[in-house]
Design an enzyme around this catalytic site. Structure first.
Site, PDB file in Angstrom:
ATOM      1  N   PRO A   1     -24.649  36.095  40.033  1.00 55.70           N
ATOM      2  CA  PRO A   1     -23.936  36.200  41.305  1.00 55.70           C
ATOM      3  C   PRO A   1     -23.352  34.839  41.676  1.00 55.70           C
ATOM      4  CG  PRO A   1     -26.310  36.127  41.673  1.00 55.70           C
ATOM      5  CD  PRO A   1     -26.110  36.169  40.192  1.00 55.70           C
ATOM      6  N   MET A   2     -22.068  34.810  42.031  1.00 56.57           N
ATOM      7  CA  MET A   2     -21.415  33.557  42.429  1.00 56.57           C
ATOM      8  C   MET A   2     -20.543  33.830  43.650  1.00 56.57           C
ATOM      9  SD  MET A   2     -20.311  31.920  38.740  1.00 56.57           S
ATOM     10  CE  MET A   2     -19.712  33.477  38.057  1.00 56.57           C
ATOM     11  N   ALA A   3     -20.841  33.135  44.749  1.00 58.01           N
ATOM     12  CA  ALA A   3     -20.078  33.335  45.986  1.00 58.01           C
ATOM     13  C   ALA A   3     -18.608  33.012  45.750  1.00 58.01           C
ATOM     14  CB  ALA A   3     -20.639  32.444  47.095  1.00 58.01           C
TER      15      ALA A   3
ATOM     16  N   CYS B   1     -29.480  29.323  45.440  1.00 55.34           N
ATOM     17  CA  CYS B   1     -28.224  28.694  45.843  1.00 55.34           C
ATOM     18  C   CYS B   1     -28.472  27.286  46.373  1.00 55.34           C
ATOM     19  CB  CYS B   1     -27.525  29.520  46.916  1.00 55.34           C
ATOM     20  SG  CYS B   1     -25.969  28.776  47.463  1.00 55.34           S
TER      21      CYS B   1
END
Length: 330
Positions: free
Chosen positions: A19-21, A103
């Site tokens: 997952p990567m914002a 994160c």
């Protein structure tokens, strides 16, 4: 390799999109799945459900038409808010809930979320237990190896995760203080794998099929998670899967294939976000796709001034035509 299962879901291969914002939106997730990712995880959604009415959150919560299993990442520091966010995402169709404790971004850590939580193991346990109890779907966790090199408590947090009912653990092989600098520490991931029985997913600096194989050998992990290396190279999942299965290397996609994938991605971005917003989002992806190609710097400067979806397609088509004709110097 043994096939990785998360709860009732058996993954087709052990290569997972991190997952990567701002990156792993629905168009990118669907593309990575089509090109070989065994599982994709959505960009994180805040656990503060009062903020979910924003356009950004609504887009992040949209999983329409996505293949199973749908994994949704939530971030926050309050056990009850995290539990409620997990419950609501389950109602929206999430089939795996992933908890962000990895994160390193300041704006996340300043709110005592993300990797900042690693400094408070009691709170880690409270959050994990609350979320696991709140939903009927599997819950997974992503962590770093600790807050800083002096406080590398990944093994301890992994044991808490297993005891709390977490069903798979992804570990980025750096502490929070290291952000993305230095080398990923696979030895710590190996220690974590030795300490627990649930599946462990290794993350950090995995940029080639050969590196993925090496990391799996070195750590004993059950799968690898690919983040930054997939930006502009979504075919990396198929390449890694092929290498792990056969020991042979697939050739780099030719220019026509890369052009087709990029064009498909552009269409999906414009459809998902709308032409104007989609054109803005497309700029960073195009920059990643072209970063190693001839004439890319000059092209990007002109491309980034384009505000129209149709003109973006035209510009990309012209750029690849020139590449194929040998018009652009290396």
């Amino acid at each position: 390799m043994a096939v990785l299962s998360i709860g009732p879901y058996q993954l087709p291969n052990p290569v997972i999109l991190a997952p990567m914002a701002g990156v792993t939106d629905q168009p990118f997730r669907q593309l990575c799945r089509r090109l070989g990712a065994g599982l994709v995880v959505s960009e994180m959604v805040t656990s503060d459900t009062r903020l979910w009415n924003s356009r950004k959150s609504q887009l992040r919560l949209n999983h329409t038409g996505e293949p199973e299993p749908r994994s949704v990442q939530i971030a926050g520091g309050d056990p009850q808010m995290m539990a409620e966010a997990a419950r609501m995402n389950q109602d929206f169709g999430a089939q795996i809930i992933d908890i962000n404790m990895g994160c390193p971004a300041k704006k996340v850590c300043n709110k005592a979320a993300g990797s900042a939580l690693l400094r408070d193991e009691a709170l880690v346990a409270d959050i994990l237990e609350a979320v696991v109890a709140a939903v009927q779907v599997p819950v997974t966790l992503k962590i770093r190896t600790g807050w800083d090199p002096q406080n590398r408590n990944g093994v301890s947090v992994a044991r808490i995760a297993e005891a709390s009912g977490i069903q798979a653990l992804a570990v980025h092989g750096r502490t929070r203080s290291e952000l993305y600098t230095g080398q990923a520490e696979y030895d710590t991931i190996a220690e974590i794998k030795q300490a627990i029985r649930i599946p462990v997913i290794a993350n950090g600096d995995i940029t080639t099929p050969q590196k993925a194989h090496q990391v799996l050998q070195q750590t004993g992990a059950d799968a690898v998670m690919i983040g930054r290396a997939a930006q502009g190279r979504p075919w990396i999942f198929g390449e890694i899967d092929h290498y792990l299965r056969t020991g042979t290397t697939l050739p780099e996609p030719d220019l026509n294939t890369q052009h087709g994938i990029l064009s498909e991605h552009l269409v999906a971005l414009h459809q998902f976000y709308g032409n104007e917003h989609g054109a803005r989002i497309a700029r960073k992806h195009v920059g990643w796709y072209l970063q190693t190609l001839p004439g890319a710097g000059e092209f990007r400067r002109s491309f980034n001034a384009i505000t129209c979806a149709e003109q973006q397609h035209l510009a990309i088509n012209q750029y690849f035509s020139r590449l194929l004709e040998g018009d652009l110097a290396a």
